[in-house]
Design an enzyme around this catalytic site. Structure first.
Site, PDB file in Angstrom:
ATOM      1  N   LYS B  85       0.846  -1.202   0.000  1.00  0.00           N
ATOM      2  CA  LYS B  85       0.000   0.000   0.000  1.00  0.00           C
ATOM      3  C   LYS B  85       0.881   1.253   0.000  1.00  0.00           C
ATOM      4  CE  LYS B  85      -4.051   1.624   2.642  1.00  0.00           C
ATOM      5  NZ  LYS B  85      -4.904   1.327   3.823  1.00  0.00           N
ATOM      6  N   SER B 160      -9.650   0.442   2.857  1.00  0.00           N
ATOM      7  CA  SER B 160      -8.898   1.333   1.991  1.00  0.00           C
ATOM      8  C   SER B 160      -7.695   0.682   1.310  1.00  0.00           C
ATOM      9  CB  SER B 160      -8.392   2.530   2.803  1.00  0.00           C
ATOM     10  OG  SER B 160      -7.443   2.093   3.775  1.00  0.00           O
ATOM     11  N   SER B 184      -9.898  -1.547   7.012  1.00  0.00           N
ATOM     12  CA  SER B 184      -9.214  -1.319   5.736  1.00  0.00           C
ATOM     13  C   SER B 184      -8.297  -2.434   5.257  1.00  0.00           C
ATOM     14  CB  SER B 184      -8.415  -0.015   5.795  1.00  0.00           C
ATOM     15  OG  SER B 184      -9.283   1.092   5.717  1.00  0.00           O
TER      16      SER B 184
END
Lengths: 73, 482
Positions: B85, B160, B184
């Site tokens: 990420k 996310s 997330s």
């Protein structure tokens, strides 16, 4: 008694004079969700007078609940 | 059962490819080339790629192969390429956090999580797209474009950590770091059909990871299998002197109990809240999962939930919005128009929270955790819940900017994830079959603080009986390469 316009004015004043922001109210998502306001949410959830607890007690409880073989003496 | 090593190394699990590189069955360079090809094709097809580093990846892979050829001791992830990420800082590479406001940002520190992966010998080959500032449960991002679900690009990835979930599911990545503040890691894992661990508060260093909410942020892995996840956490877990909030508590051997099964394990079933408003299809998949645990010898116990659990979704949202607004205050004043629609709406909402109410919300965590522990962990070892309470929705149905009614869908998406964040507990998201639309269904295991090892033990037993991780999206919807 307030109406929606009064609420909007109050929020607008809060954002501009206290938070220094000038953001359109219509785009703001209420973080407590739905129609419940923050105060009612906290009152219903049991926010109460707590004069006898240290602030970090949540983290202490996490450690207290951990498997005993992982916690150091 | 011995795993057959696939002809394309990118199709192997993290554990299998780690072993294959170590035994020189395949070189790190071959594996890295295979992953780079998958990231270029499948990763780009789902819009998971924020930055790709083929030259650095190849150089690191060649160096890793030399170490192995010299017979030197190697780290547990030696020569394995991974992508993460785009919010874990690494000097020399930008970290753009899915936002125009962070475009070109060059971090000065190495994140604690990446440092541990580096020390284990992993190779960092790409940055992955995400919800702007890790704030959102769907994967929508007006700035980078939405990451799409490898099983069907019309559907959300969950957020996310959208690129993390999509890249692992697409067999373009063996494992990815994500962050979980309100779901997330677990929600992208659920939507994409992979395994995601939200760790106990303090289990993994947050140093050098973009903050959203200091009280709730956690860092953890998304992987194809439970064993891969346990392997990743073995590397990541532990106190970090650079992160004062990381716990000074021993790290167990997460791999040791994977084969121990669930015979005699007390598995709690929530009789309320977590099973409220489940879609019939998800309810059926959940019943199937219960049957699997029962057949494997687990003792199933119905557990009433504390009445206070119903507040935890909203309280989590309140804390995230308020702490997020404090972090973003300057940009909210000066660059509000540079945020994505959904992000600005949520962050600005945090500006409305009275400080007294915010502090009361934080103070409730201790009270509600004590209630939950008394009702749940006095009676059972782990709690089994649904993860995503509905079939994976479409991107259109969850676009709040275009459809105000989508806000209700979004609140429902975090229904089962956010209580776990509020209580600071570990939660493991596991694939649990498929719904009629052909997208993954999911379950969640919730454990005592710092007992991630037991979640892996139970998750591994479930996985062994079901074998859901062997299913991969065929991605036939991709356009043929030119």
């Amino acid at each position: 008694m307030t109406n929606d316009n009064d609420d909007d004015r109050a929020l607008g004043q809060w954002l501009s004079s206290l938070q220094g922001s000038n953001i359109e109210l219509s785009g703001i998502i209420n973080p407590s969700r739905g129609s419940r306001n923050v105060g009612a949410l906290l009152d219903d959830a049991g926010a109460d007078l707590n004069f006898d607890r240290e602030p970090p007690e949540f983290y202490k409880l996490l450690l207290d609940l951990a498997p005993k073989d992982l916690t150091r003496g | 059962m011995a795993e057959t090593f696939p002809s394309n190394p990118a199709d192997a699990t993290l554990t299998a490819v780690r072993d294959a590189v170590r035994s020189r069955r395949v070189s790190s360079l071959e594996v890295t080339e295979a992953i780079m090809e998958r990231l270029e094709t499948r990763g780009r097809a789902v819009n998971a790629i924020a930055g790709l580093y083929p030259d650095a990846g190849r150089a690191d892979a060649k160096a890793a192969d030399k170490v192995i050829a010299a017979g030197k001791t190697a780290g547990v992830l030696h020569g394995v390429p991974l992508a993460h990420k785009d919010m874990f800082y690494r000097p020399g590479r930008p970290s753009e956090c899915g936002s125009k406001l962070r475009q070109g940002y060059q971090p000065k520190v190495l994140s604690g999580a990446l440092k541990r992966l580096d020390q284990a010998g992993a190779i960092d080959v790409a940055r992955l797209n995400m919800n702007e500032f890790a704030y959102g449960v769907t994967g929508h991002n007006d700035w980078t474009g939405n990451v799409t679900n490898p099983w069907n690009p019309a559907h959300i990835t969950g957020g996310s950590s959208s690129g993390s979930g999509a890249s692992v599911a697409a067999r373009a990545n063996f494992a990815a770091l994500g962050s979980d503040t309100g779901g997330s890691i677990r929600l992208p894992a659920a939507c994409c059909g992979v395994t995601g661990m939200k760790v106990t508060m303090g289990r993994v260093s947050r140093f050098g990871a973009m903050p959203l909410s200091h009280s709730l942020d956690t860092v953890g892995p998304l992987t194809r299998t439970v064993a891969d996840n346990a392997l990743m956490l073995s590397v990541l877990a532990g106190h970090d002197p650079d992160d004062a909030s990381s716990a000074r508590i021993a790290v167990p051997d997460y791999l040791a109990g994977l084969e121990m099964g669930v015979a005699g394990l007390r598995v709690g079933l929530p009789v309320s809240y977590f099973r409220d408003s489940l879609s019939p299809e998800v309810e059926q998949r959940f019943e199937d999962a219960i049957a699997v645990f029962k057949a494997a010898g687990a003792v199933i116990v119905d557990i009433p939930m504390p009445a206070s659990i119903r507040f935890t979704n909203s309280l989590t949202s309140l804390i995230i919005a308020t702490e997020g607004a404090a972090l973003h205050q300057k940009w909210l004043q000066t660059r509000a128009n540079d945020y994505c629609r959904q992000t600005i709406g949520r962050l600005a909402g945090g500006l409305l929270t009275p400080a007294t109410r915010y502090l009361q919300a934080l103070d409730l965590r201790r009270t509600l955790l004590a209630e939950f522990a008394e009702l749940v962990f006095r009676r059972v070892d782990i709690l089994l819940t649904p993860m995503l309470p509905m079939p994976v929705p479409t991107i259109v149905a969850t676009d709040v900017g275009a459809r105000p009614e989508a806000a209700e869908v979004l609140a429902g998406i975090g229904h089962c994830s956010r209580p776990v964040n509020f209580l600071g507990l570990p939660g493991l998201s596991l694939p649990a079959g498929f719904t009629q639309s052909g997208l993954p269904a999911s379950i969640q295991l919730v454990g005592r603080p710092y007992d991630e090892a037991l979640l892996y033990q139970a998750g591994c037993a479930y996985e062994r009986e079901t074998d859901w991780p062997s299913r991969a999206p065929d991605m036939a919807w991709m356009e043929p390469a030119a």
